[in-house]
Structures are given as C-alpha cells and as structure tokens.
Scaffold this motif. Structure first.
Motif, PDB file in Angstrom:
ATOM      1  N   GLU A  23       0.843  -1.185   0.000  1.00 37.60           N
ATOM      2  CA  GLU A  23       0.000   0.000   0.000  1.00 37.60           C
ATOM      3  C   GLU A  23       0.883   1.241   0.000  1.00 37.60           C
ATOM      4  O   GLU A  23       1.811   1.299   0.821  1.00 37.60           O
ATOM      5  CB  GLU A  23      -0.903  -0.015   1.253  1.00 37.60           C
ATOM      6  CG  GLU A  23      -2.145   0.822   1.062  1.00 37.60           C
ATOM      7  CD  GLU A  23      -3.162   0.711   2.201  1.00 37.60           C
ATOM      8  OE1 GLU A  23      -3.356  -0.391   2.759  1.00 37.60           O
ATOM      9  OE2 GLU A  23      -3.745   1.758   2.509  1.00 37.60           O
ATOM     10  N   PRO A  24       0.668   2.213  -0.916  1.00 34.21           N
ATOM     11  CA  PRO A  24      -0.418   2.287  -1.888  1.00 34.21           C
ATOM     12  C   PRO A  24      -0.127   1.506  -3.179  1.00 34.21           C
ATOM     13  O   PRO A  24       1.017   1.174  -3.451  1.00 34.21           O
ATOM     14  CB  PRO A  24      -0.458   3.797  -2.198  1.00 34.21           C
ATOM     15  CG  PRO A  24       0.959   4.245  -2.048  1.00 34.21           C
ATOM     16  CD  PRO A  24       1.518   3.418  -0.922  1.00 34.21           C
ATOM     17  N   GLY A  25      -1.172   1.245  -3.931  1.00 35.06           N
ATOM     18  CA  GLY A  25      -1.003   0.830  -5.324  1.00 35.06           C
ATOM     19  C   GLY A  25      -1.300  -0.612  -5.662  1.00 35.06           C
ATOM     20  O   GLY A  25      -1.786  -0.910  -6.744  1.00 35.06           O
ATOM     21  N   ALA A  51       9.577  -0.204  -0.003  1.00 29.44           N
ATOM     22  CA  ALA A  51       9.169   1.010  -0.742  1.00 29.44           C
ATOM     23  C   ALA A  51       8.658   0.731  -2.149  1.00 29.44           C
ATOM     24  O   ALA A  51       8.279   1.661  -2.859  1.00 29.44           O
ATOM     25  CB  ALA A  51      10.350   1.969  -0.805  1.00 29.44           C
ATOM     26  N   ASN A  52       8.609  -0.551  -2.582  1.00 30.70           N
ATOM     27  CA  ASN A  52       8.217  -0.800  -3.983  1.00 30.70           C
ATOM     28  C   ASN A  52       6.695  -0.856  -4.145  1.00 30.70           C
ATOM     29  O   ASN A  52       6.129  -1.819  -4.643  1.00 30.70           O
ATOM     30  CB  ASN A  52       8.878  -2.073  -4.532  1.00 30.70           C
ATOM     31  CG  ASN A  52       8.467  -3.344  -3.793  1.00 30.70           C
ATOM     32  OD1 ASN A  52       7.998  -3.286  -2.659  1.00 30.70           O
ATOM     33  ND2 ASN A  52       8.632  -4.486  -4.443  1.00 30.70           N
ATOM     34  N   THR A  53       6.074   0.244  -3.691  1.00 33.18           N
ATOM     35  CA  THR A  53       4.631   0.403  -3.845  1.00 33.18           C
ATOM     36  C   THR A  53       4.380   1.176  -5.142  1.00 33.18           C
ATOM     37  O   THR A  53       5.303   1.433  -5.910  1.00 33.18           O
ATOM     38  CB  THR A  53       4.098   1.185  -2.630  1.00 33.18           C
ATOM     39  OG1 THR A  53       4.907   2.346  -2.438  1.00 33.18           O
ATOM     40  CG2 THR A  53       4.159   0.333  -1.359  1.00 33.18           C
ATOM     41  N   ASN A  54       3.129   1.551  -5.396  1.00 33.66           N
ATOM     42  CA  ASN A  54       2.824   2.355  -6.575  1.00 33.66           C
ATOM     43  C   ASN A  54       1.949   3.539  -6.174  1.00 33.66           C
ATOM     44  O   ASN A  54       0.795   3.337  -5.854  1.00 33.66           O
ATOM     45  CB  ASN A  54       2.105   1.488  -7.615  1.00 33.66           C
ATOM     46  CG  ASN A  54       1.891   2.254  -8.909  1.00 33.66           C
ATOM     47  OD1 ASN A  54       2.592   3.232  -9.176  1.00 33.66           O
ATOM     48  ND2 ASN A  54       0.904   1.840  -9.688  1.00 33.66           N
ATOM     49  N   PRO A  55       2.443   4.783  -6.170  1.00 33.81           N
ATOM     50  CA  PRO A  55       3.823   5.134  -6.500  1.00 33.81           C
ATOM     51  C   PRO A  55       4.801   4.609  -5.448  1.00 33.81           C
ATOM     52  O   PRO A  55       4.398   4.378  -4.308  1.00 33.81           O
ATOM     53  CB  PRO A  55       3.796   6.680  -6.482  1.00 33.81           C
ATOM     54  CG  PRO A  55       2.677   7.031  -5.570  1.00 33.81           C
ATOM     55  CD  PRO A  55       1.649   5.955  -5.749  1.00 33.81           C
ATOM     56  N   PRO A  56       6.084   4.443  -5.862  1.00 33.92           N
ATOM     57  CA  PRO A  56       7.081   4.035  -4.875  1.00 33.92           C
ATOM     58  C   PRO A  56       7.153   5.063  -3.755  1.00 33.92           C
ATOM     59  O   PRO A  56       6.872   6.242  -3.973  1.00 33.92           O
ATOM     60  CB  PRO A  56       8.386   4.037  -5.674  1.00 33.92           C
ATOM     61  CG  PRO A  56       7.983   3.931  -7.094  1.00 33.92           C
ATOM     62  CD  PRO A  56       6.667   4.636  -7.206  1.00 33.92           C
ATOM     63  N   CYS A  57       7.514   4.632  -2.575  1.00 32.34           N
ATOM     64  CA  CYS A  57       7.556   5.546  -1.439  1.00 32.34           C
ATOM     65  C   CYS A  57       8.836   6.375  -1.468  1.00 32.34           C
ATOM     66  O   CYS A  57       9.899   5.906  -1.077  1.00 32.34           O
ATOM     67  CB  CYS A  57       7.432   4.789  -0.125  1.00 32.34           C
ATOM     68  SG  CYS A  57       7.359   5.936   1.248  1.00 32.34           S
ATOM     69  N   THR A  85      16.409   5.925  -4.701  1.00 24.81           N
ATOM     70  CA  THR A  85      16.270   6.825  -5.844  1.00 24.81           C
ATOM     71  C   THR A  85      14.831   7.310  -5.898  1.00 24.81           C
ATOM     72  O   THR A  85      13.913   6.591  -5.518  1.00 24.81           O
ATOM     73  CB  THR A  85      16.631   6.113  -7.164  1.00 24.81           C
ATOM     74  OG1 THR A  85      15.887   4.904  -7.235  1.00 24.81           O
ATOM     75  CG2 THR A  85      18.106   5.818  -7.233  1.00 24.81           C
ATOM     76  N   SER A  86      14.644   8.520  -6.383  1.00 24.62           N
ATOM     77  CA  SER A  86      13.313   9.102  -6.419  1.00 24.62           C
ATOM     78  C   SER A  86      12.424   8.286  -7.353  1.00 24.62           C
ATOM     79  O   SER A  86      12.767   8.076  -8.511  1.00 24.62           O
ATOM     80  CB  SER A  86      13.413  10.550  -6.906  1.00 24.62           C
ATOM     81  OG  SER A  86      12.124  11.087  -6.978  1.00 24.62           O
ATOM     82  N   GLY A  87      11.298   7.808  -6.836  1.00 15.96           N
ATOM     83  CA  GLY A  87      10.408   7.002  -7.661  1.00 15.96           C
ATOM     84  C   GLY A  87      11.047   5.680  -8.060  1.00 15.96           C
ATOM     85  O   GLY A  87      10.589   5.026  -8.994  1.00 15.96           O
TER      86      GLY A  87
END
Ligand code: DOR
Ligand code: ZN
Ligand code: ZN
Length: 358
Positions: A23-25, A51-57, A85-87
C-alpha cells in the motif's frame, strides 16, 4: 528470556525488517489491514515496510499516509522505508534531504542500485542523517546460477561502499555462501554492516521449483548460512513477505507470502534439527532486529514494551494457506508438516491475535 511449560513458550514478539504490504497501489495483493493481521498471526508486532509500492515511497507524504493507516488498524507497529532513488528510478536523490522521523531506513527494493556512484552518495546521505541503508544486492538479477556472480559482485561492492561511507549498511535476504563469506569478512574488519536471512532460504533448496528473488539456493549455501547463524554473523531473520494473487503468480511474479510461516519454518529447520536453541532463535527474530531499528523491544524486561507471543513448540501441524490472514496465499509450503505454532500475540499487553478465534 524464554519461559517453557510443556511445549507452551512465551517469547518476545517478533520484529520483521522486511515486508511488502503493497500500500499504496497494489492493495489487491495485500493492504495494511490484511498485512497487519497476517503479521500478528505470525507472531510479529513490528514490521519494516518496503518502498516498492505504486507510487514508490519517495516522500514524507506517502510515509505519513502509510503511518496513519497503520495506526488506525492498530495491530502492529510499522516503519516505512523510503526508496533510495526518487520514484525508484533515475539518479535523483535530492528527495532524501526531506526525509525525517519516523523513517529509519532507505531501500531500493527488488533491483539494487546499478550505479556505484549513486549508491555511495545515498550511503553518505544515510551516514549524515543516521539512517540505515538496506541493500537488495541479491535481487540484482532474476534467475539462478548464471546470475549468481552478478549478485555476489553487487554484495561485495556494497560492502566496499559501506567501508568508504561509514554508513550502517543492512544486507537483505542473504542467501549465497559467497555473500555470507564477504559479510563475515567485513564484520571481522569492523565495518558497520548487519544482515538478514529469509526463513524460506534456510528451509528449502533449489530442488523446489518456485519463483522467488533471491531464488532457492543449494544445500551448500544453506549450510554456510546456518554456520553463520551459529557464529552470530546473521543479525536477523526477515521474511521478505511478498504477497501476490494466484493470477500474478501464474504470470511470473516472484515471492512468497511468508510472514505467517516464518516461526514454524525457522523452528523446524533450525531448532528442531538441533542447529540452535530457542533462545538463539528469539535473539534473531526479536532482539537483534528491534535493535537495528533502534526500538526498545524484543526482550522481556523492565522498561520493554509487553509485546509477546505464545507459541506451541510440540504441536506438529500442516501449513494451510487458506487459513492465512494475508490476501496472498502464495506459498510453496502448503501441506508441509512443521513444528512451532503461534497461539497468541500480544501488542502492548493487548491480544492482537488468538488462534481460538479462528
Ligand atoms: O521475491 C521477491 N518479491 N523479491 C523481491 O525482491 C520483491 C518481492 C516483491 O515485491 O514481490
Ligand atoms: Zn529484495
Ligand atoms: Zn523484498
């Protein structure tokens, strides 16, 4: 300390440094509520969310949303990792300047950071901010032995960058003999490195055909990992709980829904087989991972939170994914007979899971 009465044992509740609650995504695979229930059912009261959510955290906005959800569900304590890394793409890391409490760890889940320069910069940032950097070096590539060299090289590289930066580097799901050898050497040299091992990598070998990253390894790897656990080189058991739908698994999604089978897999393959005793298992499932997060848990004592788990170590039972609280029923261990059943989990003195309610 562990109290034993006819197979019923009270232990500090477990802390999992590595879970995917999606969560999210990707809430069709898991969400914070189902993930929290699964954690409590597995004996866990603290989880570290990837952090591999959507969007990534990559921002405090997402961190805060997640923390609010975790708090309103109220079954476990959680920490949210922010992606290096961002996103989770490109080479932009200026978002890290904005990261504040309660974030403890950075991570680039499921890929590893290809650029050494970028990884070094991220480690320097972690050092400056007192954050832990989680390396998924062994996810650097996705198949079996032909990629093993690339994964081991990535582990070795991250250890060199740890030396150079002085950051606290945490190596995720260590599974090869080479990786654990490099980490042993690094620890002997006094580098600021910790590491985790996943229950499934101790319990099963590559004779099992099931997609997970890192893949199942050879018996000789398992022996090296177990030797390292005995020597105190392995700091923590972490599940890499990776829930997926059966359709996503059919399409090749890697991962195991593992948080509800962690204690029995470890108890059966480590304690029951005589490699370590229950106190040592408690150490790597509770005390050490809590220490890595800098929280006062994982021990039973004055001033510690009353996060406890009651387990039955005599009961032999079959793993049944249909009973999982997780939305992800993806496990290669259905039907396996194991020892070590979680009966009741207490969070801050309150029952958050009771087997009698099932
Ligand atoms: O098996 C895995 N599943 N390995 C990873 O690194 C990612 C994870 C996931 O997110 O499903
Ligand atoms: Zn990973
Ligand atoms: Zn993971």
């Amino acid at each position: 300390r562990v109290f034993d009465a006819l197979g019923i044992v009270v232990m500090p509740a477990f802390t999992d440094l590595h879970v995917h609650f999606r969560e999210p995504g990707f809430t069709y695979k898991e969400d914070i509520e189902s993930g929290s229930r699964a954690a409590a059912r597995g004996g866990y009261t603290t989880v570290n969310l990837m952090a591999n959510t959507n969007p990534p955290c990559s921002s405090m906005d997402i961190v805060n949303q997640v923390m609010e959800r975790v708090g309103s569900v109220g079954l476990v304590d959680a920490f949210q990792c922010v992606s290096i890394t961002s996103g989770m793409q490109g080479d932009e890391i200026s978002h890290l300047d904005l990261i504040t409490e309660p974030v403890k760890c950075l991570s680039d889940d499921g890929k590893g950071v290809a650029s050494s320069g970028l990884m070094l910069k991220a480690m320097q940032k972690c050092k400056e901010k007192g954050l832990v950097i989680m390396s998924h070096a062994e996810d650097a590539s996705i198949s079996k032995d032909d990629y093993r060299l690339a994964e081991n090289l990535m582990t070795w590289r991250d250890l060199q960058l740890c030396r150079e930066s002085g950051a606290h580097l945490h190596m995720c799901h260590v599974s090869t003999k080479e990786a654990i050898d490099y980490i042993t050497q690094a620890k002997l040299e006094g580098l600021n490195v910790t590491c985790e091992v996943a229950p499934h990598h101790i319990y099963a070998t590559d004779s099992l055909d099931y997609k997970v990253n890192p893949p199942f390894r050879k018996m000789s790897d398992i022996e090296a990992i177990i030797a390292a656990i005995k020597l105190g080189i392995v700091d923590a058991i972490a599940t890499d709980h990776a829930p997926h739908t059966s359709e996503d698994k059919r399409q090749g999604a890697p991962g195991i829904s593992g948080i509800e089978t962690s204690f029995p897999l470890c108890y059966t393959s480590l304690v029951k087989k005589g490699h370590i005793d229950l106190c040592k298992l408690s150490d790597i499932m509770s005390r050490r991972p809590a220490e890595i997060l800098g929280i006062n848990k994982g021990r039973i004592g004055v001033g510690c939170e009353a996060d406890l788990v009651i387990v039955d170590i005599e009961d032999c039972y079959e793993i049944d994914p249909q009973k999982f609280a997780s939305k992800g029923k993806n496990t290669p261990f259905a039907g396996d007979k194991v020892y070590g059943k979680v009966l009741i989990t207490f969070k801050s003195g309150r029952i958050v899971y009771d087997y009698k309610d099932e």
